[in-house]
Design a protein around this motif. Structure first.
Motif, PDB file in Angstrom:
ATOM      1  N   GLU A  83      -6.996   9.909  13.344  1.00 32.52           N
ATOM      2  CA  GLU A  83      -7.043   8.476  13.083  1.00 32.52           C
ATOM      3  C   GLU A  83      -6.358   8.158  11.755  1.00 32.52           C
ATOM      4  OE1 GLU A  83      -8.198   5.969  15.007  1.00 32.52           O
ATOM      5  OE2 GLU A  83      -8.436   7.485  16.576  1.00 32.52           O
ATOM      6  N   THR A  84      -5.708   7.010  11.699  1.00 33.13           N
ATOM      7  CA  THR A  84      -5.069   6.535  10.468  1.00 33.13           C
ATOM      8  C   THR A  84      -5.427   5.063  10.284  1.00 33.13           C
ATOM      9  OG1 THR A  84      -3.017   5.682  11.436  1.00 33.13           O
ATOM     10  CG2 THR A  84      -3.121   8.067  10.995  1.00 33.13           C
ATOM     11  N   PRO A  85      -5.124   4.481   9.109  1.00 32.42           N
ATOM     12  CA  PRO A  85      -5.435   3.058   8.905  1.00 32.42           C
ATOM     13  C   PRO A  85      -4.738   2.120   9.883  1.00 32.42           C
ATOM     14  CG  PRO A  85      -5.086   4.155   6.797  1.00 32.42           C
ATOM     15  CD  PRO A  85      -4.688   5.146   7.859  1.00 32.42           C
ATOM     16  N   ILE A  86      -3.647   2.580  10.513  1.00 40.02           N
ATOM     17  CA  ILE A  86      -2.940   1.693  11.436  1.00 40.02           C
ATOM     18  C   ILE A  86      -3.137   2.067  12.904  1.00 40.02           C
ATOM     19  CG2 ILE A  86      -1.191   1.116   9.709  1.00 40.02           C
ATOM     20  CD1 ILE A  86       0.740   3.004  11.197  1.00 40.02           C
ATOM     21  N   SER A  87      -3.980   3.048  13.176  1.00 40.07           N
ATOM     22  CA  SER A  87      -4.156   3.483  14.569  1.00 40.07           C
ATOM     23  C   SER A  87      -5.373   2.851  15.237  1.00 40.07           C
ATOM     24  CB  SER A  87      -4.271   5.008  14.642  1.00 40.07           C
ATOM     25  OG  SER A  87      -5.485   5.455  14.071  1.00 40.07           O
ATOM     26  N   SER A  88      -6.096   2.012  14.517  1.00 40.51           N
ATOM     27  CA  SER A  88      -7.296   1.403  15.092  1.00 40.51           C
ATOM     28  C   SER A  88      -6.939   0.175  15.926  1.00 40.51           C
ATOM     29  CB  SER A  88      -8.265   0.987  13.984  1.00 40.51           C
ATOM     30  OG  SER A  88      -7.729  -0.101  13.251  1.00 40.51           O
ATOM     31  N   PHE A  96      -6.529  -2.872  13.760  1.00 47.32           N
ATOM     32  CA  PHE A  96      -5.222  -3.103  13.136  1.00 47.32           C
ATOM     33  C   PHE A  96      -4.295  -3.850  14.093  1.00 47.32           C
ATOM     34  CE2 PHE A  96      -0.798  -1.920  12.332  1.00 47.32           C
ATOM     35  CZ  PHE A  96      -0.658  -2.390  11.031  1.00 47.32           C
ATOM     36  N   TRP A 139       1.273  -4.818   4.470  1.00 53.05           N
ATOM     37  CA  TRP A 139      -0.164  -4.513   4.501  1.00 53.05           C
ATOM     38  C   TRP A 139      -0.976  -5.467   3.632  1.00 53.05           C
ATOM     39  CZ3 TRP A 139      -3.127  -0.949   7.154  1.00 53.05           C
ATOM     40  CH2 TRP A 139      -4.419  -0.740   6.691  1.00 53.05           C
ATOM     41  N   ARG A 146       0.813  -1.213   0.000  1.00 58.22           N
ATOM     42  CA  ARG A 146       0.000   0.000   0.000  1.00 58.22           C
ATOM     43  C   ARG A 146       0.848   1.265   0.000  1.00 58.22           C
ATOM     44  NH1 ARG A 146      -1.507   2.978   4.489  1.00 58.22           N
ATOM     45  NH2 ARG A 146      -3.283   4.392   4.195  1.00 58.22           N
ATOM     46  N   HIS A 147       1.845   1.335   0.877  1.00 64.07           N
ATOM     47  CA  HIS A 147       2.694   2.520   0.965  1.00 64.07           C
ATOM     48  C   HIS A 147       3.737   2.476  -0.152  1.00 64.07           C
ATOM     49  CE1 HIS A 147       5.212   5.729   2.437  1.00 64.07           C
ATOM     50  NE2 HIS A 147       4.500   5.862   3.541  1.00 64.07           N
TER      51      HIS A 147
END
Length: 239
Positions: free
Chosen positions: A193-198, A201, A155, A108-109
């Motif tokens: 919030e980010t995709p990896i801060s939940s 995750f 990811w 993804r990155h």
């Protein structure tokens, strides 16, 4: 200092998330390990380069690695240039690893795939005696090429070419990941919030390892891909 495994990551925490269990397992087996982060992760939505430097140091201590370096390439703009290759070659020749781990070949990155290509090509070039590099003391370094270069899965849910059983080290892996407090789930944080801060995750790190472990009849595993043919001494080495 010569190490058995040199693990490269585009950002501080890439290594912990993807192959931390494998690294700690190798250390428990008496192997030496070093980590080289390519960037400081300064473009991350949460935290800062200074915070992540402290977190990376704490994570390295948890894993038990011998050294951790940072090449300070610009985050988000890691490119496969001659200058960047030479900096990585210097690290490969400094540590003389038998095995190199690097980022996923597709992810993804955008830094991940670019870093993977950069490191894999540098590993080849590092073995060419006509490429001259010098260490920090100004001494000419000897050419060195690792025996193997493997890309860890990140990811994207890629299919690994092989997995490493990390059942005995999953908790250390999770502790090393948790050292990056600025990046991951924190119910008390006011950061965006980010995709990896939940919390999901954080759960996914463990359940992905559990799923890979399930497929090979163990509790937890980490997956890797290889761009060369893999060999074993005996068919009984395969589990």
């Amino acid at each position: 200092m010569k190490v058995d495994i040199l693990a490269f990551g585009a950002h501080p925490d890439d290594v912990e998330l993807s192959c931390g269990g494998t690294l700690h397992k190798a250390i428990l087996d008496g192997k030496t390990v070093a980590i080289v982060d390519l960037t400081r992760g300064e473009l991350g939505t949460r935290g800062s380069a200074e915070i992540r430097k402290k977190e990376a140091s704490a994570a390295a201590k948890i894993l038990g690695v011998s050294f951790r370096d940072n090449l300070e390439f610009p985050d988000g703009f890691v490119f496969n240039t001659k200058e960047n290759q030479l900096e990585i070659i210097k690290k490969i020749r400094q540590y003389q690893p038998e095995i190199v781990f690097c980022n996923a070949v597709d992810d993804r990155h955008t830094d991940h795939a670019k870093s993977s290509t950069l490191v894999r090509e540098a590993c080849f070039l590092s073995g060419l005696i006509k490429i001259e590099t010098k260490n920090t003391k100004g001494e000419v370094q000897s050419a060195w090429r690792p025996n193997a270069v493997y890309s860890y899965i990140q990811w994207k849910n890629s299919t690994p070419d092989f997995v490493v059983d990390i059942s005995a080290t999953i908790d250390v892996k999770m502790a090393a990941v948790a050292a990056f407090k600025s990046q991951f789930f924190d119910p008390n944080s006011s950061a965006p919030e980010t995709p990896i801060s939940s919390q999901n995750f954080m759960h996914s790190i463990r359940y992905r390892a559990a799923d890979l472990g399930r497929l090979v009849h163990t509790d937890y595993a980490e997956g890797f891909t290889s761009d060369r043919l893999l060999a074993v001494n005996s068919i009984f080495d395969l589990k």
